[in-house]
Design an enzyme around this catalytic site. Structure first.
Site, PDB file in Angstrom:
ATOM      1  N   GLU A 191       0.805  -1.223   0.000  1.00 38.12           N
ATOM      2  CA  GLU A 191       0.000   0.000   0.000  1.00 38.12           C
ATOM      3  C   GLU A 191       0.842   1.278   0.000  1.00 38.12           C
ATOM      4  O   GLU A 191       0.477   2.273  -0.627  1.00 38.12           O
ATOM      5  CB  GLU A 191      -0.963   0.002   1.188  1.00 38.12           C
ATOM      6  CG  GLU A 191      -2.258  -0.757   0.951  1.00 38.12           C
ATOM      7  CD  GLU A 191      -2.106  -2.267   0.962  1.00 38.12           C
ATOM      8  OE1 GLU A 191      -1.024  -2.756   1.332  1.00 38.12           O
ATOM      9  OE2 GLU A 191      -3.066  -2.965   0.591  1.00 38.12           O
ATOM     10  N   HIS A 248     -12.337  -4.777   8.219  1.00 41.35           N
ATOM     11  CA  HIS A 248     -12.747  -4.619   6.814  1.00 41.35           C
ATOM     12  C   HIS A 248     -14.099  -3.936   6.690  1.00 41.35           C
ATOM     13  O   HIS A 248     -14.766  -4.086   5.670  1.00 41.35           O
ATOM     14  CB  HIS A 248     -12.835  -5.981   6.122  1.00 41.35           C
ATOM     15  CG  HIS A 248     -11.534  -6.562   5.682  1.00 41.35           C
ATOM     16  ND1 HIS A 248     -10.552  -6.927   6.558  1.00 41.35           N
ATOM     17  CD2 HIS A 248     -11.039  -6.848   4.447  1.00 41.35           C
ATOM     18  CE1 HIS A 248      -9.517  -7.424   5.886  1.00 41.35           C
ATOM     19  NE2 HIS A 248      -9.789  -7.386   4.605  1.00 41.35           N
TER      20      HIS A 248
HETATM   21  C1  LIG Z   1      -2.719  -4.539   3.772  1.00 38.77           C
HETATM   22  C2  LIG Z   1      -3.718  -5.339   3.025  1.00 38.77           C
HETATM   23  N1  LIG Z   1      -3.820  -5.169   1.695  1.00 38.77           N
HETATM   24  C3  LIG Z   1      -4.710  -5.867   0.984  1.00 38.77           C
HETATM   25  C4  LIG Z   1      -5.525  -6.764   1.591  1.00 38.77           C
HETATM   26  C5  LIG Z   1      -6.564  -7.524   0.784  1.00 38.77           C
HETATM   27  N2  LIG Z   1      -6.178  -8.907   0.682  1.00 38.77           N
HETATM   28  C6  LIG Z   1      -6.695  -9.839   1.485  1.00 38.77           C
HETATM   29  S1  LIG Z   1      -6.026 -11.330   1.223  1.00 38.77           S
HETATM   30  C7  LIG Z   1      -5.035 -10.742   0.014  1.00 38.77           C
HETATM   31  C8  LIG Z   1      -4.103 -11.661  -0.684  1.00 38.77           C
HETATM   32  C9  LIG Z   1      -3.066 -12.172   0.248  1.00 38.77           C
HETATM   33  O1  LIG Z   1      -2.268 -13.101  -0.395  1.00 38.77           O
HETATM   34  P1  LIG Z   1      -1.313 -14.060   0.411  1.00 38.77           P
HETATM   35  O2  LIG Z   1      -0.495 -13.293   1.373  1.00 38.77           O
HETATM   36  O3  LIG Z   1      -0.592 -14.885  -0.578  1.00 38.77           O
HETATM   37  O4  LIG Z   1      -2.281 -14.970   1.301  1.00 38.77           O
HETATM   38  P2  LIG Z   1      -3.359 -16.053   0.849  1.00 38.77           P
HETATM   39  O5  LIG Z   1      -4.662 -15.336   0.749  1.00 38.77           O
HETATM   40  O6  LIG Z   1      -2.907 -16.646  -0.431  1.00 38.77           O
HETATM   41  O7  LIG Z   1      -3.396 -17.040   1.970  1.00 38.77           O
HETATM   42  C10 LIG Z   1      -5.237  -9.398  -0.189  1.00 38.77           C
HETATM   43  C11 LIG Z   1      -4.554  -8.603  -1.198  1.00 38.77           C
HETATM   44  C12 LIG Z   1      -5.416  -6.918   2.980  1.00 38.77           C
HETATM   45  N3  LIG Z   1      -6.205  -7.721   3.668  1.00 38.77           N
HETATM   46  N4  LIG Z   1      -4.495  -6.204   3.667  1.00 38.77           N
END
Ligand SMILES: Cc1ncc(C[n+]2csc(CCOP(=O)(O)OP(=O)(O)O)c2C)c(N)n1
Ligand SMILES: Cc1ncc(C[n+]2csc(CCOP(=O)(O)OP(=O)(O)O)c2C)c(N)n1
Ligand SMILES: [Mg+2]
Ligand SMILES: [Mg+2]
Lengths: 326, 336, 326, 336
Positions: free
Chosen positions: A61, A130
């Site tokens: 971000e 959220h």
């Molecule tokens: C700071 C932040 N940015 C964006 C999000 C939205 N978001 C939720 S899960 C996700 C993907 C995360 O990917 P990863 O770390 O690979 O975890 P996975 O969901 O694959 O377990 C995103 C972008 C968030 N929750 N927090």
């Protein structure tokens, strides 16, 4: 053109119109390209404008908003998406310390024409991290304009104004309104930043609302009419510039003010509006000023609990009736 | 120097190197003036002086195109001057004069000369790295072949924005240079005490698949060459480079800090490795006469002396300035 | 004991007292150890308590505050320093989304007894990014207690309460007050969080102040006395809990309210206080409510400009005189 | 398993491995139930299911002491259950019941079982890594030889807090394990599209002088052994380890996401590499009968079926709960 459009589609439409007009408008954010946005608010953009102008970013971000700032200082008009407004906290240095201050602290040497768009607000059971309505976080910092539309035509009109603005704008898209529908915006529709809109005329009490609380206020006004109370409903549409004049003008007529916010009472934007009125509009008032805002707690997950925290039509109607009887 | 003159250091002639030397002198003298003016109460607030680190700014700037972008920190006087801010504009800013570079609204920590691509000095550690990435992205989008450079300290490499920037720039192969001025200290704490690797910037480049180099940041020609090569790669579409330029500050961290936390022998070793001395040796090797060097010194001295006088005599900033420049229309209205 | 102590020394003294009482109290932050703090507010701690309990960190605000949170959840009482309060923006996710919510969103399973201390406020010519009064950023988020002392004995007393609190506390130390002096705090001195203090009694108008604005209000009250206006001065000392009762009680007597803030008018904490009074205290009021806060601009560098933005004694006196004449 | 039983995987007997298998089945079935209940409208809000990633949670937990600390993400059901939360508590939470793990205040994204050291699931990417560092610091300060583990996704490695945490933990040599569940996708975007290095976590460890390992995250014994070794090092004072466990989610990112952005052959390859199948093979090699495995399956099925029923029949959360637990005194008063 269809005769109705969702608020959600209006977001993509609003961005697309500006991207067509002006090649310096570019978008960046997480999952906005091929996935067309987690909230489907960037549908069609990658297809129409290609990967140069619609960039999928890593989960960074600070880099997203900071890069938008650097691009804005050097000739582009970036539109950065922060997926959920809660995550503004993850890049708050840019929101609070960099973007709103750089023009001032350089003595006017640079201009930062950017938009940070973000999905705001609760009511969907997304829990404490959220669901927040965080327009007050942004309102706490001078130097940012703030738009928060409640209708799909305002989404388009304010998006046009925001993207064309030479000042930075934080643009709140309310998650609870994405599925709502309204008439599509006329070609070239632009809504000047900082002009409130009277959504319903009334004589007894002024209800000031923003984004998600606009439909709440309108529903309450309808019910109040049944109880013999005539409520005027003002949609602020923007927090900066704040259209205090519209509120004071309404109070000339009604002499009673209720401000309806989704952000918490503690530190909510309504406090500032009320304080202006309690000063400059004191002589207009016939009754205490009421703020109906979220309770000062984090947002709980369960529907039934969340409904306790975020003000709904029942609560608003009841409180306004009390005030009308004052 | 314009695009066509960005030749390797080995091809620079005596005249070119003397110009670099003189610019470093100008910065050194301005920094000393800033120090003295602070001590005498004419400069308020704070200063973070770059005396000792001049070669990084001057070497890098000489290797860039005039339309390239530079982003610096609160310790940014040298970058502002290397990119065209005059000592007078800078000192006037520090002294809260109407003629200051930022009309006395920025102060020492925010020197900016946007008209020559010096897009600001930022006082929150790490904040400007993403901005440089964005400027590089913008250059790419506009097809201008400009390069963006972020200068930052060793301490900056432990804040999140540093890593977010390197990764984003690497993934997008953007024309951005990350130039760390490793002066071995944060404010008062040695960088080694709080960093897991010996080279705080260079040892992190690999985490983002970026090339890196550790260089002598006190040798203006070494800096020049490293930045020239990195800028060339960036312009050719080969992506970012991390340069870690080892250097040392001659003053304390800020204000009146006597920097007693630094071991005496370390200070001595670095004072013996002064960028001005090194440049003088380079000039000697190019057969520049002592006389020519002294003339350069004298010119620098004169410019800075005049700048001090002019800044002292300039009018104070107009208090009404407090309320301008919030918005692009010049005003500050937040409500109707 | 010396018969006066600076506010600055009171900070270190307040921390040291709690570290002596309770071995679970530990400190972390940038340059707090060997350097004894950039503002010299941690002088003597490393020497007395050693490097295990006084840890110098890298420049990693998120890791500092996040680690404090993890330590607080597992039996420690960490006191984390964020050097300048402006940098709260660099770890705002922890301030806004994590620390204040974790207890609630786990249904009360965890407790986060930590203090985030930070140097707040302007008036020293540190420019737009090192001068802000940002208590409103923290006030915007439910779930944090907020202390902001104006005197050296309150520094000690509130520090004790903050460190002993099982709730997270953000503790604002005002840069402009560091050199001020006052009587040292008695042994064992504790000031309960959320209790305002009447600094001067008066009958005509109530001045509500916090931290740096307390001396401003007191100086103004002195001048006002010369003009025949008797001003009561209330030091809130905390923003959460907010001692509204003390303000309403004072208004019973004075019927006139002026709130003096250093944070910007837009989004400042005074808005919330005023909105409570404009509702619950409406019938007590004989005149408009005034808020005197910083102008809605970034903080400029030059003294003369900064003095235009942050309210001083002249401005306060003048505005109160106007109000008294209402 | 308690401290004394953390033997190498090669020394685990049939009984031990069958217990791990059964726990994975329990999680798998609970995740399927969560999916179905979401689709039928009984679970509101959102879910991020971990079906397919069970081996990471179960293998890691088995290699830890009961008093160690675990911090997880919004995709954390498997970690909560591996650390002692029952399927019933979890499903009740998802269904907004009074009997939910967090009394219906947390929901799917915030499952927490503090009483057994599972200190929370956090929905802001990267936010919990510093917390784990802090818990490890606390363990060191209290002299307990506890270890803290942060589980996180591949996408998390590009956010600043990740790097700040690794560096701080490395400098302080804290007993913390950074376990990346690399499932190759963020929400809908492949991690490779936005990351400069092929192994998002392991390739970053060197930037903080930390050891790292890339492992098969679908083999519960491989995970077990890697975590066991890392925990042993941590307890011995040898500092943190980065473990990148490659795995794959069987459902979409969240809610009803059909995950059509993933190539069919990739999905197929990973479904053929199911942690349950791999564990079954392990059990076969240990001569565990098909019958014994089926009995374990049946037990898991029964527990989850009962959990669904119990959760369905549990009372809704009391609306008054909305106003409790802000403060340690149980209340929410922010003013007098
Ligand atoms: C700071 C932040 N940015 C964006 C999000 C939205 N978001 C939720 S899960 C996700 C993907 C995360 O990917 P990863 O770390 O690979 O975890 P996975 O969901 O694959 O377990 C995103 C972008 C968030 N929750 N927090
Ligand atoms: C986010 C943030 N944290 C802390 C500070 C306070 N601070 C100012 S300069 C400095 C040291 C920076 O060290 P380095 O990056 O090495 O730069 P140098 O001062 O040596 O040029 C610190 C900690 C800050 N300005 N911003
Ligand atoms: Mg340094
Ligand atoms: Mg992933």
């Amino acid at each position: 053109m269809a005769d109705v459009i969702t608020y959600r589609d209006a977001v993509a439409e609003g961005i697309a119109r500006e991207m067509r007009r002006d090649p310096s408008v570019v978008c960046l954010g997480e999952d906005i390209g091929a996935a067309e946005g987690v909230f489907k608010t960037t549908v069609g953009l990658l297809k129409e404008f290609g990967p140069d102008r619609v960039w999928d970013t890593p989960i960074s971000e600070q880099a997203i908003v900071g890069a938008a700032m650097g691009a804005a200082m050097t000739g582009m008009r970036p539109v950065a998406e922060i997926m959920f407004s809660d995550f503004l906290a993850c890049c708050y240095d840019y929101i609070a310390n960099e973007i709103p201050k750089v023009r001032y602290m350089t003595g006017g040497q640079v201009t930062v024409p950017l938009v940070v768009r973000t999905a705001n607000g609760g009511g969907l059971g997304f829990g404490a991290q959220h669901s927040q309505a965080v327009e007050n976080w942004v309102f706490a910092v001078p130097g940012l304009k703030i738009a928060a539309p409640s209708t799909s035509d305002d989404v388009v009109g304010l998006m046009a104004a925001a993207i064309r603005s030479d000042d930075p704008v934080v643009f709140f898209e309310h998650k609870g309104l994405l599925a709502t529908k309204g008439p599509p915006a006329a070609e070239g529709h632009v809504v000047e930043l900082g002009r409130a809109r009277t959504m319903r005329d009334g004589d007894d009490v002024t209800l000031v609302a923003l984004a998600s609380t606009v439909p709440v206020a309108l529903d309450a006004a309808e019910r109040l009419a049944g109880e013999g109370v005539s409520a005027e409903v003002i949609d602020l549409r923007c927090l900066v510039p704040l259209d205090v004049a519209a509120v004071l003008a309404s109070l000339e007529k009604t002499s009673r003010l209720v401000v309806i916010e989704e952000n918490p009472y503690q530190g909510g934007w309504g406090g500032t509006l009320v304080s202006v009125v309690a000063d400059e509009g004191f002589d207009l008032l016939d009754a205490p000023i009421k703020r109906i805002a979220a309770a000062c707690v984090p947002l709980p997950f369960a529907d039934a609990l969340e409904a306790q925290v975020i003000p709904g039509v029942d609560a608003v109607t009841e409180r306004v009736l009390e005030l009308a009887a004052y | 120097m314009t695009e066509t003159t960005v030749r390797p250091a080995s091809e620079l002639d005596a005249h070119d190197v003397l110009a670099l030397y003189e610019q470093m002198q100008l910065i050194r003298r301005t920094e000393r003036a800033a120090h003295d003016l602070f001590m005498s109460g004419l400069v308020k607030g704070t200063t973070h002086l770059a005396a000792g680190q001049e070669a990084v700014a001057v070497g890098a700037s000489a290797a860039l195109r005039p339309d390239d972008y530079v982003f610096a920190t609160y310790r940014g006087h040298h970058h502002a001057m290397a990119r065209g801010a005059t000592p007078e504009e800078c000192l006037a800013e520090l002294m809260s004069r109407a003629t200051g570079l930022c009309r006395a609204k920025g102060g020492s920590m925010h020197l900016t000369k946007a008209s020559s691509g010096m897009l600001g000095s930022y006082a929150i550690v790490g904040s400007h790295l993403p901005m440089a990435v964005g400027a590089a992205w913008s250059a790419r989008l506009r097809g201008t072949e400009q390069v963006a450079v972020a200068f930052f300290g060793d301490g900056t490499t432990n804040i999140g924005a540093f890593h977010e920037s390197l990764n984003l720039a690497a993934v997008w192969r953007l024309p951005v240079l990350f130039v760390c001025e490793n002066n071995f200290y944060m404010e008062y704490t040695p960088i080694g005490a709080v960093t897991a690797v010996p080279h705080p910037a260079a040892d992190r480049a690999g985490a983002h698949a970026l090339p890196s180099e550790v260089i002598d940041g006190n040798d203006v020609l070494v800096v020049y060459d490293a930045v020239r090569r990195a800028a060339e790669r960036a312009r050719a579409g080969d992506g970012p480079t991390v340069i870690e330029a080892e250097t040392y500050r001659h003053f304390g961290h800020s204000r009146a800090d006597p920097a007693t936390y630094r071991p005496a022998d370390e200070v001595e070793r670095w004072l013996d490795h002064d960028p001005l001395d090194i440049a003088r040796d380079r000039l000697g090797a190019l057969n520049v006469s002592d006389d020519a060097v002294e003339q350069a010194d004298a010119r620098a001295r004169r410019v800075v002396d005049d700048a001090i006088e002019a800044a002292k005599n300039a009018p104070d900033a107009d208090p009404a300035e407090a309320f301008t420049d919030v918005w692009a229309d010049g005003g500050n209205a937040w409500r109707t």
